[in-house]
Design a protein around this motif. Structure first.
Motif, short mmCIF file in Angstrom:
data_model
loop_
_atom_site.label_atom_id
_atom_site.label_comp_id
_atom_site.label_asym_id
_atom_site.label_seq_id
_atom_site.Cartn_x
_atom_site.Cartn_y
_atom_site.Cartn_z
N VAL A 130 0.89 -1.17 0.00
CA VAL A 130 0.00 0.00 0.00
C VAL A 130 0.93 1.22 0.00
N CYS A 131 1.27 1.67 -1.20
CA CYS A 131 2.26 2.74 -1.36
C CYS A 131 1.61 3.94 -2.03
N ASN A 132 2.26 5.07 -1.87
CA ASN A 132 1.75 6.27 -2.53
C ASN A 132 2.52 6.55 -3.83
N VAL A 133 3.81 6.26 -3.80
CA VAL A 133 4.62 6.58 -4.97
C VAL A 133 4.60 5.41 -5.96
N VAL A 134 4.07 5.69 -7.13
CA VAL A 134 3.91 4.67 -8.16
C VAL A 134 5.29 4.22 -8.65
N GLY A 135 5.46 2.92 -8.75
CA GLY A 135 6.72 2.38 -9.25
C GLY A 135 7.85 2.40 -8.24
N SER A 136 7.55 2.71 -6.99
CA SER A 136 8.57 2.76 -5.95
C SER A 136 9.08 1.35 -5.63
N SER A 137 10.19 1.27 -4.90
CA SER A 137 10.82 -0.04 -4.66
C SER A 137 9.87 -1.02 -3.97
N ILE A 138 9.15 -0.54 -2.96
CA ILE A 138 8.26 -1.46 -2.23
C ILE A 138 7.11 -1.90 -3.14
N ALA A 139 6.61 -0.97 -3.94
CA ALA A 139 5.52 -1.33 -4.86
C ALA A 139 6.00 -2.40 -5.84
N ARG A 140 7.24 -2.24 -6.31
CA ARG A 140 7.75 -3.19 -7.30
C ARG A 140 8.04 -4.55 -6.70
N GLY A 145 -1.06 -5.14 -4.88
CA GLY A 145 -1.19 -3.97 -4.00
C GLY A 145 -2.26 -3.02 -4.45
N ALA A 146 -2.41 -1.98 -3.69
CA ALA A 146 -3.36 -0.92 -4.03
C ALA A 146 -2.67 0.40 -3.69
N TYR A 147 -2.54 1.25 -4.67
CA TYR A 147 -1.91 2.54 -4.42
C TYR A 147 -2.86 3.47 -3.67
N THR A 148 -2.24 4.32 -2.84
CA THR A 148 -3.00 5.45 -2.32
C THR A 148 -2.79 6.54 -3.37
N HIS A 149 -3.82 7.26 -3.69
CA HIS A 149 -3.65 8.29 -4.71
C HIS A 149 -3.64 9.67 -4.08
N ALA A 150 -2.68 9.86 -3.16
CA ALA A 150 -2.63 11.13 -2.44
C ALA A 150 -1.85 12.20 -3.19
N GLY A 151 -1.18 11.83 -4.27
CA GLY A 151 -0.34 12.81 -4.97
C GLY A 151 0.95 13.03 -4.21
N PRO A 152 1.89 13.77 -4.80
CA PRO A 152 3.19 13.96 -4.15
C PRO A 152 3.05 14.61 -2.78
N LYS A 160 -1.56 13.92 4.34
CA LYS A 160 -2.55 13.40 3.38
C LYS A 160 -2.27 11.95 3.02
N ALA A 161 -1.03 11.51 3.16
CA ALA A 161 -0.76 10.09 2.87
C ALA A 161 -1.45 9.21 3.90
N PHE A 162 -1.47 9.68 5.15
CA PHE A 162 -2.07 8.90 6.23
C PHE A 162 -3.56 8.67 6.00
N THR A 163 -4.30 9.73 5.68
CA THR A 163 -5.75 9.56 5.50
C THR A 163 -6.05 8.72 4.25
N ALA A 164 -5.20 8.86 3.23
CA ALA A 164 -5.40 8.02 2.03
C ALA A 164 -5.12 6.55 2.37
N GLN A 165 -4.11 6.31 3.21
CA GLN A 165 -3.82 4.93 3.64
C GLN A 165 -5.02 4.34 4.38
N LEU A 166 -5.62 5.15 5.26
CA LEU A 166 -6.77 4.64 6.01
C LEU A 166 -7.91 4.27 5.06
N ALA A 167 -8.13 5.12 4.06
CA ALA A 167 -9.22 4.84 3.11
C ALA A 167 -8.93 3.54 2.34
N VAL A 168 -7.70 3.39 1.88
CA VAL A 168 -7.36 2.22 1.08
C VAL A 168 -7.37 0.95 1.94
N LEU A 169 -6.83 1.03 3.14
CA LEU A 169 -6.80 -0.15 4.01
C LEU A 169 -8.22 -0.57 4.38
#
Ligand code: M6R
Length: 366
Positions: A130-140, A145-152, A160-169
């Motif tokens: 569950v990552c925010n940065v697309v193509g990041s090492s953990i995502a790869r 997985g499911a990305y959080t779409h919080a933007g940079p 904002k990454a935290f609340t997006a994580q809660l929504a996705v989880l």
């Protein structure tokens, strides 16, 4: 680039109605009662057969993991453990086939989290990122997985990454529960509706900004803060304390409210602000008695409550009212005043809130 805001942190806090919406978009359709998580579709069966789920993360992402533990155990009736990536990695954990690891990371580059999942993967566990940065090492490195779409996220303090994580989880929990048949259709639909309404409620919560700023001014010179909450709001208390430490350099501790009487209550006197995350949920009555215990020792109580609360305003020194929400997703709202409180105290004290001392946006060393 800060779009008129003084700092990235404030901009990112204010982006949350949109970023949460973006994280739900294309996945949640409350009208038709459907939830589609493309990234885990193929693994839905494996997920629902997992003997246990282990969530691995650091910092704020670890706090999101703690909320997810409560959500997933409640919805899916499967044991969930939440591990600090660094501890999980180095203690030779019992992990292997049949285990599902959820790695939560905004950057997707946190070294502790990355090495933890590398070794779990080698031992046969299925890794969900569950990552925010697309193509990041953990995502790869993840199987799915499911990305959080919080933007940079530029501000070092994660908001904002935290609340997006809660929504996705929460969506992951709902999907697995549906697959396993551990949730009624009615509860499933109710939670979809609640998620669907959350962005709007976040926007309402942000209107508290001026009020929170006044509270910040009142307490900015305190030497220590205590943050307390129970159940779904316990991790929110931890997150509020972390935000304050990072941004304002004030010592703060978060605790499950009931643990207070097992030690931290010794700290309470008329100089100690105690922030209670006390929205209306199944723990509410218990939290009210914890507030009484603090007031009896002359602590200053700042309480985040649900709109229309009749009891706590008569007890607390300062009250912040957030909209009502199902307890599973209430943290998405209750964390917002705490983000704002840390922000305003940091700014009032003259600190660089976007780049707090000693901290980097992503910690790429173990
Ligand atoms: O990028 P990650 O989510 O993996 O980062 C984890 C932590 O380093 C991060 O949340 C850190 O605690 C933030 N500075 C908190 O505001």
């Amino acid at each position: 680039e800060k779009s008129g805001y003084d700092h990235f942190m404030l901009k990112e806090i204010f982006e949350q109605p949109q970023t949460i919406f973006d994280s739900l978009r294309g996945r949640l359709d409350a009208k038709s009662g459907t939830l589609t998580l493309g990234g885990i579709r193929e693994h839905a069966a494996i997920l629902s057969q997992a003997k246990r789920i282990i969530i691995v993360a650091c910092g704020t992402s670890w706090h999101a993991g703690l909320v997810a533990e409560y959500m997933i155990e409640e919805l899916c009736r499967v044991p969930v453990e939440v591990e600090y990536a660094s501890e999980f990695r180095y203690r030779n954990p019992v992990v292997g086939e049949g285990d599902v690891i959820i790695a939560v990371s905004q950057s997707g580059e946190t070294a502790d989290t990355l090495v933890a999942i590398e070794s779990a993967k080698q031992k046969g566990a299925i890794i969900l990122g569950v990552c925010n940065v697309v193509g990041s090492s953990i995502a790869r490195l993840s199987h799915a997985g499911a990305y959080t779409h919080a933007g940079p996220e530029i501000g070092v303090a994660s908001t904002k990454a935290f609340t997006a994580q809660l929504a996705v989880l929460c969506m992951i929990g709902l999907k697995v529960a549906q697959e396993k048949g551990t949730i009624t259709q009615q509860r499933f639909q109710h939670l979809l509706d609640e998620l669907d309404a959350i962005s709007e409620k976040v926007a309402t919560t942000l209107k508290l900004n001026d009020q929170v700023k006044q509270i910040a001014d009142k307490y900015k010179d305190a030497r220590d803060f205590l943050y307390l909450g129970r159940g779904y709001n316990f991790p929110v208390a931890l997150e509020g304390a972390l935000k304050l430490k990072e941004i304002s350099y004030i010592h703060a501790e978060g605790y499950p409210a009931a643990e207070m009487k097992h030690g931290p209550i010794a700290l309470v006197d008329e100089n100690l602000p105690v922030v209670f995350v006390a929205t209306r949920d199944s723990y509410y009555e218990k939290v009210v008695s914890n507030i009484q215990e603090i007031k009896a020792r002359k602590g200053k109580v700042i309480a985040v409550v649900t709109e229309g609360d009749q009891t706590i305003p008569g007890m607390a020194d300062d009250v912040i009212e957030v909209p009502a929400a199902d307890e599973l997703i209430a943290p998405i709202l209750s964390v917002i005043p705490l983000q704002l409180l840390a922000y305003h105290i940091g700014v009032l004290k003259g600190f660089d809130v976007d780049k707090p001392r000693n901290l980097a946006k992503s910690v790429t060393v173990e």
